[in-house]
Motif scaffolding. Structure first.
Motif, PDB file in Angstrom:
ATOM      1  N   GLY A  30       1.097  -1.600  -0.117  1.00 18.42           N
ATOM      2  CA  GLY A  30       0.000   0.257  -0.101  1.00 18.42           C
ATOM      3  C   GLY A  30       0.612   1.119  -0.303  1.00 18.42           C
ATOM      4  O   GLY A  30       1.222   2.124   1.360  1.00 18.42           O
ATOM      5  N   ILE A  31       1.517   1.343  -1.013  1.00 14.22           N
ATOM      6  CA  ILE A  31       1.755   0.775  -2.054  1.00 14.22           C
ATOM      7  C   ILE A  31       3.443  -0.115  -2.650  1.00 14.22           C
ATOM      8  O   ILE A  31       4.138   1.016  -2.289  1.00 14.22           O
ATOM      9  CB  ILE A  31       1.115   1.631  -3.406  1.00 14.22           C
ATOM     10  CG1 ILE A  31       1.983   3.073  -3.966  1.00 14.22           C
ATOM     11  CG2 ILE A  31      -0.641   1.603  -3.470  1.00 14.22           C
ATOM     12  CD1 ILE A  31       1.746   4.006  -4.813  1.00 14.22           C
ATOM     13  N   ALA A  32       3.352  -0.583  -3.740  1.00 13.79           N
ATOM     14  CA  ALA A  32       4.585  -0.812  -4.278  1.00 13.79           C
ATOM     15  C   ALA A  32       4.825   0.256  -5.249  1.00 13.79           C
ATOM     16  O   ALA A  32       4.204   0.536  -5.901  1.00 13.79           O
ATOM     17  CB  ALA A  32       5.118  -2.543  -4.423  1.00 13.79           C
ATOM     18  N   LEU A  33       6.522   0.396  -4.973  1.00 15.09           N
ATOM     19  CA  LEU A  33       6.948   1.271  -5.852  1.00 15.09           C
ATOM     20  C   LEU A  33       7.023   0.841  -6.772  1.00 15.09           C
ATOM     21  O   LEU A  33       8.682   0.330  -7.092  1.00 15.09           O
ATOM     22  CB  LEU A  33       7.970   2.849  -5.191  1.00 15.09           C
ATOM     23  CG  LEU A  33       7.032   3.683  -4.375  1.00 15.09           C
ATOM     24  CD1 LEU A  33       7.847   4.035  -3.958  1.00 15.09           C
ATOM     25  CD2 LEU A  33       6.029   4.419  -4.970  1.00 15.09           C
ATOM     26  N   ASP A  38      12.664  -3.596  -9.275  1.00 11.20           N
ATOM     27  CA  ASP A  38      13.636  -4.767 -10.387  1.00 11.20           C
ATOM     28  C   ASP A  38      11.739  -5.795 -10.980  1.00 11.20           C
ATOM     29  O   ASP A  38      11.668  -6.511  -9.631  1.00 11.20           O
ATOM     30  CB  ASP A  38      14.282  -5.572  -9.891  1.00 11.20           C
ATOM     31  CG  ASP A  38      14.356  -6.864 -11.379  1.00 11.20           C
ATOM     32  OD1 ASP A  38      15.383  -6.194 -12.210  1.00 11.20           O
ATOM     33  OD2 ASP A  38      14.133  -8.219 -11.029  1.00 11.20           O
ATOM     34  N   PRO A  39      11.535  -5.963 -11.778  1.00 12.75           N
ATOM     35  CA  PRO A  39      10.204  -6.292 -12.027  1.00 12.75           C
ATOM     36  C   PRO A  39      10.576  -8.238 -11.908  1.00 12.75           C
ATOM     37  O   PRO A  39       9.512  -9.228 -12.026  1.00 12.75           O
ATOM     38  CB  PRO A  39       9.223  -6.584 -13.801  1.00 12.75           C
ATOM     39  CG  PRO A  39      11.226  -5.924 -14.115  1.00 12.75           C
ATOM     40  CD  PRO A  39      12.178  -5.585 -12.976  1.00 12.75           C
ATOM     41  N   ALA A  60      -1.070  -3.847  -4.878  1.00 10.56           N
ATOM     42  CA  ALA A  60      -1.294  -2.471  -5.057  1.00 10.56           C
ATOM     43  C   ALA A  60       0.401  -1.913  -5.720  1.00 10.56           C
ATOM     44  O   ALA A  60       1.146  -1.612  -4.818  1.00 10.56           O
ATOM     45  CB  ALA A  60      -2.380  -1.778  -3.941  1.00 10.56           C
ATOM     46  N   VAL A  61      -0.251  -1.003  -6.402  1.00 10.33           N
ATOM     47  CA  VAL A  61       1.106  -0.298  -6.717  1.00 10.33           C
ATOM     48  C   VAL A  61       1.075   1.019  -7.704  1.00 10.33           C
ATOM     49  O   VAL A  61      -0.355   1.720  -7.493  1.00 10.33           O
ATOM     50  CB  VAL A  61       1.497  -1.270  -8.536  1.00 10.33           C
ATOM     51  CG1 VAL A  61       1.477  -2.572  -8.457  1.00 10.33           C
ATOM     52  CG2 VAL A  61       0.268  -0.868  -9.260  1.00 10.33           C
ATOM     53  N   GLY A  62       2.339   1.520  -7.375  1.00 10.00           N
ATOM     54  CA  GLY A  62       1.729   3.145  -8.207  1.00 10.00           C
ATOM     55  C   GLY A  62       3.297   3.958  -8.426  1.00 10.00           C
ATOM     56  O   GLY A  62       4.618   2.615  -8.087  1.00 10.00           O
ATOM     57  N   GLY A  63       3.292   4.539  -8.913  1.00  8.93           N
ATOM     58  CA  GLY A  63       4.382   5.069  -9.889  1.00  8.93           C
ATOM     59  C   GLY A  63       5.384   6.197  -8.800  1.00  8.93           C
ATOM     60  O   GLY A  63       6.686   6.252  -8.950  1.00  8.93           O
ATOM     61  N   LEU A  84       6.265   2.476 -15.651  1.00  8.16           N
ATOM     62  CA  LEU A  84       5.480   1.045 -14.071  1.00  8.16           C
ATOM     63  C   LEU A  84       4.765   0.365 -15.516  1.00  8.16           C
ATOM     64  O   LEU A  84       4.649  -1.264 -15.197  1.00  8.16           O
ATOM     65  CB  LEU A  84       4.508   2.242 -13.800  1.00  8.16           C
ATOM     66  CG  LEU A  84       2.912   1.472 -12.513  1.00  8.16           C
ATOM     67  CD1 LEU A  84       2.855   2.112 -11.259  1.00  8.16           C
ATOM     68  CD2 LEU A  84       2.125   0.645 -13.284  1.00  8.16           C
ATOM     69  N   ARG A  85       3.821   0.656 -16.305  1.00 10.13           N
ATOM     70  CA  ARG A  85       3.123   0.228 -17.449  1.00 10.13           C
ATOM     71  C   ARG A  85       4.246  -0.858 -17.715  1.00 10.13           C
ATOM     72  O   ARG A  85       3.669  -1.940 -17.630  1.00 10.13           O
ATOM     73  CB  ARG A  85       2.760   0.851 -18.578  1.00 10.13           C
ATOM     74  CG  ARG A  85       2.088  -0.058 -19.804  1.00 10.13           C
ATOM     75  CD  ARG A  85       1.976   1.147 -20.484  1.00 10.13           C
ATOM     76  NE  ARG A  85       0.635  -0.071 -21.315  1.00 10.13           N
ATOM     77  CZ  ARG A  85       1.343  -0.637 -22.647  1.00 10.13           C
ATOM     78  NH1 ARG A  85       2.970  -0.516 -22.664  1.00 10.13           N
ATOM     79  NH2 ARG A  85       0.870  -0.892 -23.528  1.00 10.13           N
ATOM     80  N   GLU A  86       5.353  -1.065 -18.444  1.00  7.56           N
ATOM     81  CA  GLU A  86       6.004  -2.185 -18.924  1.00  7.56           C
ATOM     82  C   GLU A  86       6.817  -2.417 -17.574  1.00  7.56           C
ATOM     83  O   GLU A  86       6.534  -4.040 -18.034  1.00  7.56           O
ATOM     84  CB  GLU A  86       7.382  -1.684 -19.798  1.00  7.56           C
ATOM     85  CG  GLU A  86       6.838  -0.960 -21.180  1.00  7.56           C
ATOM     86  CD  GLU A  86       8.627  -0.333 -21.708  1.00  7.56           C
ATOM     87  OE1 GLU A  86       9.165  -1.095 -21.206  1.00  7.56           O
ATOM     88  OE2 GLU A  86       8.304   0.268 -23.105  1.00  7.56           O
TER      89      GLU A  86
END
Length: 227
Positions: A30-33, A38-39, A60-63, A84-86
């Protein structure tokens, strides 16, 4: 900057402890940046936690907003949401494919294996934090839910309508998208209005205070979860 920003535990380590101590409690970041993670490593942490918790994890993710912090991690403020999208799309591939590869502008890797796969299929729900129209468009494009905050004047009916309208415009079924609202007032009437508007889940604040004080707050709020 509040002390809790720099003194909090790693979320995946802390949530693993919470998973081991509970049986039905949902577990979420809440949230993971994501621009700062690393993906491939993050995808493995998510999948491992979801498996070990029996499929109870919500991602939950965010920029992010802290320019200096993200630049120390090699991310840039003006391109953080493209990154973030990629990374989200790359993690989806890692969770769902036997041999995943991804070739984008910011994320690039050849075929790899990643195990374990998440318990939830195709993967844990991904909810994106933020309140802007850009956020909602990203939710509709590549996420499973919206994770707005509840500042003063937040209108749950308007929020539901915004997401449904954006989903319809993009040709996505709005019933496939959830709304979880962060930091909602611990008030029965407010929670009832959120429920009636179609909000799926709310989070009440558990502040970073001494243990006994936090336990009193949890006890006071517990009846609200049974309504």
């Amino acid at each position: 900057m509040p002390r809790r920003y720099s003194h909090t535990h790693d979320p995946f380590v802390a949530l693993s402890f919470a998973a081991a101590a509970t049986r039905t409690l949902k577990l979420g970041t809440g949230i993971a940046l994501i621009p700062q993670r690393d993906p491939i490593i993050t995808a493995k942490s998510v999948a491992s936690l979801d498996q070990l918790s029996g499929g109870r994890f919500i991602f939950a993710v965010g920029g992010g907003w802290n320019v200096e912090e993200m630049e120390n991690h090699g991310a840039r403020y003006d391109t953080r949401f493209k990154l973030l999208r990629e990374r989200v799309l790359a993690m989806k591939a890692l969770w769902t494919q036997e041999e995943a590869e991804f070739h984008g502008q910011y994320v690039n890797f050849d075929p790899v294996w990643l195990y374990p796969k998440p318990k939830q299929k195709p993967h844990p729900p991904i909810v994106l934090g933020g309140e802007s129209d850009h956020t909602i468009k990203r939710v509709v494009e590549f996420c499973d839910g919206w994770f707005p905050r509840a500042p003063g004047g937040f209108d749950p009916r308007s929020a539901v309508a915004r997401l449904r309208q954006a989903a319809g415009a993009a040709g996505r079924d709005p019933t496939t998208l959830s709304i979880t609202v962060f930091n909602v007032p611990a008030d029965a009437a407010t929670l009832a209005s959120y429920r009636e508007a179609g909000i799926d889940r709310v989070l009440l604040e558990a502040p970073d205070r001494p243990r006994d004080e936090v336990l009193r707050i949890l006890d006071r709020n517990a009846p609200l979860t049974k309504q």
